[in-house]
Motif scaffolding. Structure first.
Motif, PDB file in Angstrom:
ATOM      1  N   LYS A   1       0.818  -1.222   0.000  1.00  0.00           N
ATOM      2  CA  LYS A   1       0.000   0.000   0.000  1.00  0.00           C
ATOM      3  C   LYS A   1       0.851   1.271   0.000  1.00  0.00           C
ATOM      4  CE  LYS A   1      -3.895  -2.138   2.411  1.00  0.00           C
ATOM      5  NZ  LYS A   1      -4.792  -2.047   3.598  1.00  0.00           N
ATOM      6  N   PHE A   2       2.154   1.139  -0.151  1.00  0.00           N
ATOM      7  CA  PHE A   2       3.048   2.302  -0.153  1.00  0.00           C
ATOM      8  C   PHE A   2       2.570   3.364  -1.153  1.00  0.00           C
ATOM      9  CE2 PHE A   2       6.570   4.573  -2.097  1.00  0.00           C
ATOM     10  CZ  PHE A   2       7.271   5.030  -0.994  1.00  0.00           C
ATOM     11  N   PRO A   3       2.487   4.654  -0.774  1.00  0.00           N
ATOM     12  CA  PRO A   3       2.936   5.272   0.476  1.00  0.00           C
ATOM     13  C   PRO A   3       1.849   5.485   1.514  1.00  0.00           C
ATOM     14  CG  PRO A   3       2.531   6.980  -1.124  1.00  0.00           C
ATOM     15  CD  PRO A   3       2.135   5.682  -1.787  1.00  0.00           C
TER      16      PRO A   3
ATOM     17  N   PRO B   1       2.148  10.409   3.556  1.00  0.00           N
ATOM     18  CA  PRO B   1       2.254  10.233   2.099  1.00  0.00           C
ATOM     19  C   PRO B   1       2.299  11.514   1.289  1.00  0.00           C
ATOM     20  CG  PRO B   1      -0.024   9.990   2.763  1.00  0.00           C
ATOM     21  CD  PRO B   1       0.743  10.301   4.014  1.00  0.00           C
ATOM     22  N   TRP B   2       2.317  12.677   1.933  1.00  0.00           N
ATOM     23  CA  TRP B   2       2.140  13.920   1.179  1.00  0.00           C
ATOM     24  C   TRP B   2       3.243  14.154   0.155  1.00  0.00           C
ATOM     25  CZ3 TRP B   2      -2.464  15.858   1.354  1.00  0.00           C
ATOM     26  CH2 TRP B   2      -3.250  15.654   2.481  1.00  0.00           C
ATOM     27  N   TYR B   3       4.480  13.839   0.499  1.00  0.00           N
ATOM     28  CA  TYR B   3       5.582  14.055  -0.445  1.00  0.00           C
ATOM     29  C   TYR B   3       5.357  13.252  -1.720  1.00  0.00           C
ATOM     30  CZ  TYR B   3      10.132  13.346  -2.634  1.00  0.00           C
ATOM     31  OH  TYR B   3      11.148  13.246  -3.544  1.00  0.00           O
ATOM     32  N   TYR B   4       4.966  12.009  -1.572  1.00  0.00           N
ATOM     33  CA  TYR B   4       4.769  11.138  -2.735  1.00  0.00           C
ATOM     34  C   TYR B   4       3.516  11.535  -3.512  1.00  0.00           C
ATOM     35  CZ  TYR B   4       8.268   8.428  -0.286  1.00  0.00           C
ATOM     36  OH  TYR B   4       9.429   8.055   0.352  1.00  0.00           O
TER      37      TYR B   4
ATOM     38  N   ILE C   1      11.184  10.050  -9.110  1.00  0.00           N
ATOM     39  CA  ILE C   1      10.641   9.598  -7.831  1.00  0.00           C
ATOM     40  C   ILE C   1      11.201   8.242  -7.423  1.00  0.00           C
ATOM     41  CG2 ILE C   1       8.629   8.318  -8.646  1.00  0.00           C
ATOM     42  CD1 ILE C   1       8.665  10.838  -5.757  1.00  0.00           C
ATOM     43  N   SER C   2      11.751   7.475  -8.354  1.00  0.00           N
ATOM     44  CA  SER C   2      12.260   6.135  -8.045  1.00  0.00           C
ATOM     45  C   SER C   2      13.387   6.160  -7.026  1.00  0.00           C
ATOM     46  CB  SER C   2      12.735   5.446  -9.324  1.00  0.00           C
ATOM     47  OG  SER C   2      13.840   6.134  -9.890  1.00  0.00           O
ATOM     48  N   GLN C   3      14.112   7.270  -6.926  1.00  0.00           N
ATOM     49  CA  GLN C   3      15.196   7.376  -5.957  1.00  0.00           C
ATOM     50  C   GLN C   3      14.674   7.423  -4.526  1.00  0.00           C
ATOM     51  OE1 GLN C   3      17.971  10.521  -7.023  1.00  0.00           O
ATOM     52  NE2 GLN C   3      17.381  10.377  -9.163  1.00  0.00           N
ATOM     53  N   ASP C   4      13.392   7.759  -4.365  1.00  0.00           N
ATOM     54  CA  ASP C   4      12.807   7.868  -3.030  1.00  0.00           C
ATOM     55  C   ASP C   4      11.772   6.787  -2.750  1.00  0.00           C
ATOM     56  OD1 ASP C   4      14.199  10.309  -2.388  1.00  0.00           O
ATOM     57  OD2 ASP C   4      12.843  11.308  -3.802  1.00  0.00           O
ATOM     58  N   THR C   5      11.675   5.805  -3.611  1.00  0.00           N
ATOM     59  CA  THR C   5      10.719   4.714  -3.415  1.00  0.00           C
ATOM     60  C   THR C   5      11.461   3.419  -3.144  1.00  0.00           C
ATOM     61  OG1 THR C   5      10.630   4.338  -5.804  1.00  0.00           O
ATOM     62  CG2 THR C   5       8.944   5.771  -4.845  1.00  0.00           C
TER      63      THR C   5
ATOM     64  N   ILE D   1       1.907   3.163  -5.478  1.00  0.00           N
ATOM     65  CA  ILE D   1       2.457   4.207  -6.342  1.00  0.00           C
ATOM     66  C   ILE D   1       2.885   3.630  -7.693  1.00  0.00           C
ATOM     67  CG2 ILE D   1       4.905   4.117  -5.675  1.00  0.00           C
ATOM     68  CD1 ILE D   1       4.756   7.192  -5.439  1.00  0.00           C
ATOM     69  N   ASP D   2       3.292   2.363  -7.724  1.00  0.00           N
ATOM     70  CA  ASP D   2       3.593   1.693  -8.997  1.00  0.00           C
ATOM     71  C   ASP D   2       2.319   1.505  -9.810  1.00  0.00           C
ATOM     72  OD1 ASP D   2       6.316   1.448  -8.402  1.00  0.00           O
ATOM     73  OD2 ASP D   2       5.977  -0.411  -7.307  1.00  0.00           O
ATOM     74  N   ARG D   3       1.263   1.109  -9.122  1.00  0.00           N
ATOM     75  CA  ARG D   3      -0.007   0.875  -9.828  1.00  0.00           C
ATOM     76  C   ARG D   3      -0.583   2.180 -10.366  1.00  0.00           C
ATOM     77  NH1 ARG D   3      -0.217  -2.954  -5.555  1.00  0.00           N
ATOM     78  NH2 ARG D   3      -1.293  -1.515  -4.149  1.00  0.00           N
ATOM     79  N   GLU D   4      -0.319   3.283  -9.677  1.00  0.00           N
ATOM     80  CA  GLU D   4      -0.741   4.584 -10.201  1.00  0.00           C
ATOM     81  C   GLU D   4      -0.041   4.892 -11.520  1.00  0.00           C
ATOM     82  OE1 GLU D   4      -1.668   7.005  -6.021  1.00  0.00           O
ATOM     83  OE2 GLU D   4       0.063   7.502  -7.258  1.00  0.00           O
TER      84      GLU D   4
END
Length: 348
Positions: free
Chosen positions: A145-147, A222-225, A272-276, A285-288
């Motif tokens: 469920k990230f983030p 989750p606000w940053y993501y 964004i991948s550097q922070d996931t 976030i991947d599914r999004e």
């Protein structure tokens, strides 16, 4: 008729012919509270924490004449002078990666394992031992469920019998509700620290060796993501809808814009991948991102000459409905996050 005290039921290994109102001296109460959480690393499956264990026990083997000092309602004694009778002297943390007991210099030049004291108003032979444990602990984070995930961190404790007194103990979780004096200082930049503590059903007695879990609820912010990824994806999809309002242009121009938006989506994912976290399964976030890719491909299909299914008069409507479905999928977790109630340990 003689009335039996309720404390007689707490220990089956001792005589039960105690007087009503007298405490069961075999009972050792265990409590714990959280001092800090730090160094949460989901990729390394670890977290850092500092906790204080509180043992409330009875003992006739502590020489009360050798007190260290009196402060307020507490009379302090040196643990090193009575460690043969203290609980928790053979504590093992099963998921510990590093760390251990934090020594205190409260007693002067010679460090001690913790605070040993008698509280005014309690029975003369009842004492409290407080010990601080700090270290890094193993924990596998569930990031599907990230983030928007909520993790229940666990510190797995085992109290082995270190002396003859331990073999006579009957353990129970303290009724005291321990709260951290740190307040908001417990919270981390990316996480909120929720409820923590021990619960009755987590205290297990196996041949007098006690195993229990200290649990901490950790909720990601989750606000940053949402701003960096989700909001960007939504803007990209909105721009793709503008291609249906292009007048006097051929399909090639619309396809070119959609192609550029696909590249923009890839660029957002790259940044964004550097922070996931890198995990072998898809997170929310991947599914999004996948949903955004498919939506843009669907828009490109509508603009292409291969589209012989959807009438030109319905293209905008179908695209708008598809956009709303994807939009709902992307923002519903944030809506739930904004209105959900704090999770309780009893719900885990």
């Amino acid at each position: 008729m003689e009335k039996k005290g309720t404390t007689e039921m707490l220990s089956s290994d001792h005589e039960t012919s105690q007087n009503v109102g007298k405490p069961d001296i075999s009972v050792t109460e265990l409590g714990a509270w959280l001092i800090s959480v730090h160094s949460v690393n989901v990729e390394d499956s670890s977290f850092g924490a500092k906790i204080r264990l509180v043992f409330k026990f009875f003992s006739d083997n502590i020489n009360t004449d050798h007190r260290f000092k009196r402060a307020g309602s507490r009379t302090y004694f040196r643990p090193s002078e009575t460690d043969n009778w203290l609980p928790g002297q053979a504590t093992e943390i099963l998921n510990r990666l590093s760390g251990g007991i934090s020594q205190t210099l409260f007693y002067g030049e010679k460090s001690e394992i913790g605070f040993l004291f008698h509280e005014e108003g309690s029975p003369a032979n009842q004492f409290v031992l407080e010990m601080v444990y700090e270290g890094h602990f193993k924990h596998v984070f569930e990031l599907q469920k990230f983030p928007y995930e909520i993790d229940v961190l666990s510190i797995d404790l085992v109290f082995w019998c270190a002396n003859e007194v331990d073999l006579q103990r009957t353990w129970q979780v303290s009724d005291t509700k321990y709260t951290s004096p740190g307040g908001d200082r417990l919270d981390l930049p990316d996480f909120d620290v929720g409820e923590f503590g021990l619960s009755v059903d987590q205290l297990q007695n196996d041949d007098k060796n006690i195993r229990c879990d200290f649990k901490i609820i950790l909720e990601r912010k989750p606000w940053y993501y949402f701003i960096s990824s989700t909001f960007s994806m939504i803007v990209i999809m909105i721009f793709s809808l503008f291609t249906f309002g292009m007048s006097g242009e051929g399909n090639g121009a619309a396809l070119g814009i959609v192609g550029s938006l696909l590249l923009a989506t890839i660029a957002v994912r790259f940044v964004i991948s550097q922070d996931t976290p890198r995990v072998p399964y898809t997170t929310h976030i991947d599914r999004e991102a996948i949903a955004t890719f498919f939506f843009l491909l669907f828009v490109a299909f509508i603009h292409s000459d291969f589209n012989t299914v959807i009438p030109s008069s319905s293209e905008t409507l179908v695209s708008g409905v598809s956009f709303l479905v994807v939009l709902l999928f992307m923002i519903s977790p944030m809506i739930k996050y904004s209105f959900r109630k704090p999770k309780k340990l009893k719900e885990t």
